[in-house]
Structure formats: structure tokens, C-alpha cells
Design a protein around this motif. Structure first.
Motif, short mmCIF file in Angstrom:
data_model
loop_
_atom_site.label_atom_id
_atom_site.label_comp_id
_atom_site.label_asym_id
_atom_site.label_seq_id
_atom_site.Cartn_x
_atom_site.Cartn_y
_atom_site.Cartn_z
N GLU A 165 13.35 -4.32 3.05
CA GLU A 165 12.89 -5.53 3.72
C GLU A 165 11.43 -5.82 3.45
N GLU A 166 10.62 -4.80 3.28
CA GLU A 166 9.21 -5.02 2.96
C GLU A 166 9.05 -5.73 1.63
N ALA A 167 9.95 -5.50 0.70
CA ALA A 167 9.88 -6.14 -0.62
C ALA A 167 10.59 -7.48 -0.66
N ASN A 168 11.23 -7.86 0.43
CA ASN A 168 11.98 -9.11 0.49
C ASN A 168 11.05 -10.27 0.85
N GLU A 169 10.59 -10.99 -0.16
CA GLU A 169 9.63 -12.07 0.06
C GLU A 169 10.20 -13.21 0.90
N LYS A 170 11.50 -13.39 0.87
CA LYS A 170 12.12 -14.49 1.60
C LYS A 170 12.21 -14.21 3.10
N GLY A 171 12.06 -12.94 3.47
CA GLY A 171 12.20 -12.58 4.87
C GLY A 171 11.08 -13.10 5.75
N GLN A 172 9.86 -13.14 5.23
CA GLN A 172 8.67 -13.63 5.94
C GLN A 172 8.42 -12.92 7.27
N LEU A 226 -3.08 -3.39 8.23
CA LEU A 226 -3.15 -3.06 6.81
C LEU A 226 -2.98 -4.31 5.97
N GLN A 227 -3.86 -4.52 4.98
CA GLN A 227 -3.79 -5.69 4.13
C GLN A 227 -3.60 -5.30 2.66
N ASN A 228 -2.88 -6.17 1.94
CA ASN A 228 -2.76 -6.09 0.48
C ASN A 228 -1.94 -4.90 -0.02
N ILE A 229 -1.17 -4.28 0.86
CA ILE A 229 -0.29 -3.18 0.46
C ILE A 229 1.11 -3.50 0.98
N THR A 230 2.09 -3.63 0.08
CA THR A 230 3.42 -4.08 0.49
C THR A 230 4.13 -3.09 1.38
N HIS A 231 4.17 -1.82 0.97
CA HIS A 231 5.01 -0.85 1.67
C HIS A 231 4.22 -0.08 2.73
N GLU A 251 -0.60 0.27 -5.15
CA GLU A 251 -1.26 -0.81 -5.87
C GLU A 251 -1.51 -1.99 -4.93
N PRO A 252 -2.75 -2.44 -4.80
CA PRO A 252 -3.03 -3.60 -3.96
C PRO A 252 -2.52 -4.89 -4.60
N GLU A 253 -2.06 -5.81 -3.78
CA GLU A 253 -1.59 -7.11 -4.27
C GLU A 253 -1.71 -8.14 -3.15
N ASP A 254 -1.73 -9.40 -3.54
CA ASP A 254 -1.80 -10.49 -2.57
C ASP A 254 -0.43 -10.65 -1.93
N LEU A 255 -0.35 -10.50 -0.63
CA LEU A 255 0.94 -10.57 0.07
C LEU A 255 1.27 -11.97 0.57
N VAL A 308 8.22 -8.98 7.27
CA VAL A 308 7.63 -7.68 7.00
C VAL A 308 7.18 -7.65 5.54
N GLY A 309 6.16 -6.86 5.25
CA GLY A 309 5.74 -6.66 3.87
C GLY A 309 5.31 -7.92 3.15
N LYS A 310 5.62 -7.98 1.86
CA LYS A 310 5.21 -9.11 1.03
C LYS A 310 5.90 -10.39 1.49
N GLY A 311 5.11 -11.46 1.61
CA GLY A 311 5.67 -12.72 2.07
C GLY A 311 5.65 -12.90 3.57
N GLY A 312 5.14 -11.91 4.29
CA GLY A 312 5.04 -12.03 5.73
C GLY A 312 4.14 -13.19 6.13
N LEU A 313 4.42 -13.77 7.29
CA LEU A 313 3.59 -14.88 7.76
C LEU A 313 2.24 -14.35 8.21
N PRO A 314 1.16 -15.09 7.91
CA PRO A 314 -0.19 -14.59 8.14
C PRO A 314 -0.68 -14.78 9.56
N ASP A 315 -1.91 -14.29 9.82
CA ASP A 315 -2.55 -14.58 11.09
C ASP A 315 -3.17 -15.97 11.03
N ARG A 316 -3.93 -16.36 12.02
CA ARG A 316 -4.46 -17.72 12.10
C ARG A 316 -5.50 -18.02 11.03
#
Length: 336
Positions: free
Chosen positions: A85-92, A125-130, A162-166, A94-102
């Protein structure tokens, strides 16, 4: 009904975080059951292995079961299941693709707990998917239980992550749309929060659990919910059972919900009865505005029996047992 359509207009004002003295240390929580019957409880091998998770996450539970059927342990199973689920960008959620703060930052919270009561956690935690895997590294490779913010990120990078833009384009667009009418104050106009929490029992009858989330959508910068807090979002006692929570984390923290469920099972309640009582503790508090938010629990005991319960309708649990991977709608409190 989508996971994100539950909780509306809940206020975060005045939130307190109170964890009782009974949560002294994760590796010190094991104690002898006070219920005589529980002292001889052993896992029913006919029910094992077993995986349950919050919400409709069949791919995640399938991965966890794959690990268990290959002879892996419960800890590996919950980590790898949550990673799906952390790698599931469509989930929004958990993990990558999660909705951001304000402020447009995707910040992750996660924790993990093993059969010995050892635990690890990361917050903000920022910029780390898992995030769940970083939490496991904290548990296994540091003298600490919890790392936060930049410290958690630097630890993750030093551990090979590896850091990445989530923030994906879809989540960025949703955030831009929210900003048009959003008021910058601690009021949730449209609550967009959910979590994946997972519990597993392996063939040896040992229990582990994990919980990971991108937290409350459009939250105030720095907000942390229940998900990474051992005893609130997750608790495992290998002698008794385990519980994980989802929903408005501030309300889960106030009752140390997951720990409460496990302690109720220690006293002899079934997982279902324990989840129902934990929800009852929330909705019967003086001045509770429970009609405006959702909380749900799932739990499993040492015998492989499971339970789930929520405040409102449409919360569900995914359960993989006896070769069947199924979504089960939870019973709920508010039937008015």
C-alpha cells in the motif's frame, strides 16, 4: 463507499496526548494473563496462518500471506504487506502519493511491533516511501523506539533508503483544489484520513503488527496522529493478541485504544467484544461529538479469532484465512 468519505467536521482543538503508566516500555509490556483461562491459550493451528488488515486491501493481505505460506514469520509478513500500500500511488493514504499537509508536504507516520514486544516508530518522515521499513530499522538497529522528522529521514538515508518526492501530480492537484476555500485553523472541513494497519499470526502461532499512514489530509504542519504511537495505533502481546486502529487519531490516542483492546482480551473478552467496548469508551465520553468522526478497530487473539468494530457504517476489514482472502464489512455503533 470509499475509505476517505467517513469523517467530517471534527475539531482538533484541545487535543491531549495521554499515555498511561502501563505503557512503560515496549519490551516490558509482557505480563502473565490475569484470566486463568488465558494462561493455557495456544494458537489453533487449523486457523493459521492468518492475516487481517484495515480497509479493502486484498493485494496487501495477499502479499503478507505469500510470505507466511513460504515459511516467513509474522513480522516479515506485516512489513511486506504494508509496503504494497505504501507503493500504491493511487491510494493517496499511505506512502508515495499520500495527501499532504496544509503546506503541501507529504509526511508519513508508521510503527511496527514483533512477538517479543519490541517496537519501532517513525513520525513526520518525509521523502521516504516505505516508512514501515524505516520503523523496523529503528526497532532492530537503534536503541530507540521512535525517531522523528529530519532525524528519521537522515537515519533512513544512512540505512540505504532512497529519498524521493512523494507528492504526486494527483495529490498536488487535490491539495491545490482544497486550498481554494480552506480555512487555516485546526478544523477538519472534509476529513480525508485513513491508515493501513495489519496483524498476522504465522504457523508458529506468533503475532506481529504494523501500521502506516500519510495521516490527516491537509493537517497542520507537524501534526501526528495515533498510527505511530505504540499502544494507540497498534499493540501486540504475543500471549494474548493484537489490535490496530484507524480513523481520527486524536480520539484513538485519548483512550490508548489498541492497548485497551488487548487488555480487554486479556480479561477474557473475545476480539469482537473488545473492539466494541473500546468504541463504547469513545462514544460515551462526556460531550463526545462522535457523530462527526470515524474510528475503527480490528483485533485478533492468540486462538486466531478476529473482530472488527467502528463508530459508523462502511468500515471494513480484509481477512486472509483458510485460503480465503475476503473483505468483511464491520458492525458499527451509530445505527441512528
Amino acid at each position: 463507499m470509499k475509505r476517505r468519505e467517513f469523517i467530517k467536521n471534527a475539531s482538533l482543538t484541545g487535543v491531549g496526548l495521554a499515555v498511561g503508566n502501563s505503557l512503560v516500555g515496549c519490551d516490558e509490556t509482557k505480563s502473565k494473563p490475569i484470566n486463568e483461562a488465558n494462561k493455557t491459550v495456544i494458537a489453533d493451528s487449523k486457523r493459521l496462518p492468518l492475516v487481517i488488515a484495515t480497509w479493502h486491501v486484498k493485494e496487501a493481505t495477499a502479499k503478507a500471506m505469500e510470505v507466511l505460506q513460504a515459511g516467513g514469520n509474522a513480522l516479515d509478513a506485516v512489513e511486506q504487506g504494508c509496503m504494497v500500500e505504501e507503493a500504491n500511488e493511487k491510494g493517496q493514504s499511505v506512502g508515495k502519493g499520500g495527501l499532504p499537509d496544509r503546506d503541501g508536504n507529504v509526511t508519513l507516520d508508521a510503527c511496527i511491533m514483533d512477538k517479543h514486544g519490541n517496537c519501532g516508530s517513525v513520525v513526520y518522515l518525509q521523502n521516504i516511501t516505505h516508512a514501515v521499513s524505516v520503523a523496523r530499522k529503528v526497532m532492530e538497529e537503534t536503541p530507540h523506539v521512535m525517531l522523528a522528522g529530519e532525524g528519521a529521514k537522515q537515519f533512513a538515508i544512512s540505512s540505504g533508503f532512497e529519498p524521493e518526492d512523494l507528492l504526486t501530480e494527483a495529490s498536488k492537484e487535490a491539495w491545490e483544489k482544497w486550498k481554494v476555500e480552506a480555512k487555516y485553523k485546526p478544523i477538519i472541513n472534509i476529513e480525508n484520513h485513513d491508515t493501513i494497519g495489519m496483524l498476522a499470526i504465522d504457523k508458529n502461532g506468533d503475532i506481529s503488527g504494523a501500521c502506516t499512514t500519510s495521516g490527516l489530509a491537509y493537517k497542520m504542519g507537524g501534526r501526528v496522529g495515533d498510527s505511530p504511537i505504540i499502544g494507540s495505533g497498534l499493540f501486540v502481546d504475543n500471549e494474548i493478541g493484537a489490535c490496530v486502529a484507524t480513523g481520527l487519531g486524536e480520539e484513538v490516542v485519548k483512550t490508548v485504544g489498541s492497548f485497551l483492546v488487548v487488555e480487554l482480551m486479556r480479561q477474557g473478552k473475545s476480539p469482537q467484544e473488545a473492539c466494541e467496548e473500546a468504541i463504547n469508551r469513545i462514544v460515551t465520553k462526556p460531550n463526545s461529538n462522535f457523530k462527526d468522526f470515524q474510528v475503527g478497530y480490528i483485533a485478533v487473539n492468540k486462538k486466531g479469532e478476529t473482530g472488527s468494530y467502528s463508530i459508523h457504517q462502511w468500515f471494513s476489514m480484509t481477512k486472509f484465512q483458510d485460503g480465503v482472502n475476503e473483505q468483511i464489512q464491520s458492525d458499527y455503533y451509530n445505527k441512528s
